[in-house]
Scaffold this motif. Sequence first.
Motif, short mmCIF file in Angstrom:
data_model
loop_
_atom_site.label_atom_id
_atom_site.label_comp_id
_atom_site.label_asym_id
_atom_site.label_seq_id
_atom_site.Cartn_x
_atom_site.Cartn_y
_atom_site.Cartn_z
N LYS A 153 0.80 -1.22 0.00
CA LYS A 153 0.00 0.00 0.00
C LYS A 153 0.84 1.28 0.00
O LYS A 153 0.38 2.32 -0.47
CB LYS A 153 -0.91 0.03 1.23
N ASN A 154 2.05 1.23 0.55
CA ASN A 154 2.76 2.46 0.86
C ASN A 154 4.13 2.66 0.23
O ASN A 154 4.69 3.75 0.38
CB ASN A 154 2.94 2.57 2.39
N VAL A 155 4.69 1.67 -0.42
CA VAL A 155 6.09 1.78 -0.83
C VAL A 155 6.24 1.65 -2.34
O VAL A 155 5.63 0.79 -2.98
CB VAL A 155 6.94 0.69 -0.12
N THR A 156 7.06 2.53 -2.89
CA THR A 156 7.43 2.45 -4.30
C THR A 156 8.89 2.87 -4.45
O THR A 156 9.44 3.56 -3.60
CB THR A 156 6.48 3.32 -5.16
N ASN A 157 9.52 2.41 -5.52
CA ASN A 157 10.94 2.69 -5.82
C ASN A 157 11.89 2.16 -4.75
O ASN A 157 12.89 2.79 -4.43
CB ASN A 157 11.17 4.18 -6.04
N ALA A 158 11.59 0.99 -4.21
CA ALA A 158 12.45 0.40 -3.18
C ALA A 158 12.97 -0.96 -3.64
O ALA A 158 12.34 -1.65 -4.44
CB ALA A 158 11.67 0.24 -1.88
N VAL A 159 14.12 -1.30 -3.10
CA VAL A 159 14.63 -2.66 -3.18
C VAL A 159 14.37 -3.25 -1.80
O VAL A 159 14.85 -2.71 -0.79
CB VAL A 159 16.14 -2.70 -3.49
#
Length: 172
Positions: free
Chosen positions: A71-77
């Motif tokens: 729901k809350n995270v984008t552009n992460a490894v």
Amino acid sequence: MQKNILLIGFMGVGKGALARELVRCDKSLYALDTDDMIESMTNTRIKKIFATAGETAFRALEQKTADWLAKNVTNAVISTGGGFYKVNNIKNIGTVVYLKADFSWILNRIMSAPNAKKKLKKRPLFQDIEKAKKLFEERYTAYEEVADIVIDVTGGDTGSVAEAILNRVSQQ
């Protein structure tokens, strides 16, 4: 689907190290670790969660973490614990990359690390090597079934493996 890279694989395969290398290679990304997130959320070490509440309670915390990530995270490894592949919404979090290696390579990687005792102590399911090997054999094909991309990390340095991951993810 979120623009995340989700690293799955057996404990000790190098998910955390590769997450940091991927961020070094692509400055638009940032790294998260699901075990660190769970420890922060509960203010308790993973080993203690297993000892006091059990594996079932820990898996529920992994699912709670997966729900939040989706729901809350984008552009992460996102580096994950070895059993995170079981969360029911894994495909909603990002591109799932299975870091594949054989058990003997993983064991050698852990045992030859300068801080090998600390690495072993941190992994509650790795306290009994035969039990860990059995668990590895049980999970081996399940990782492949869940993955969007499979990368064999055996013998590869983190830089070349990170490049291979970024190349494959960009083709998705």
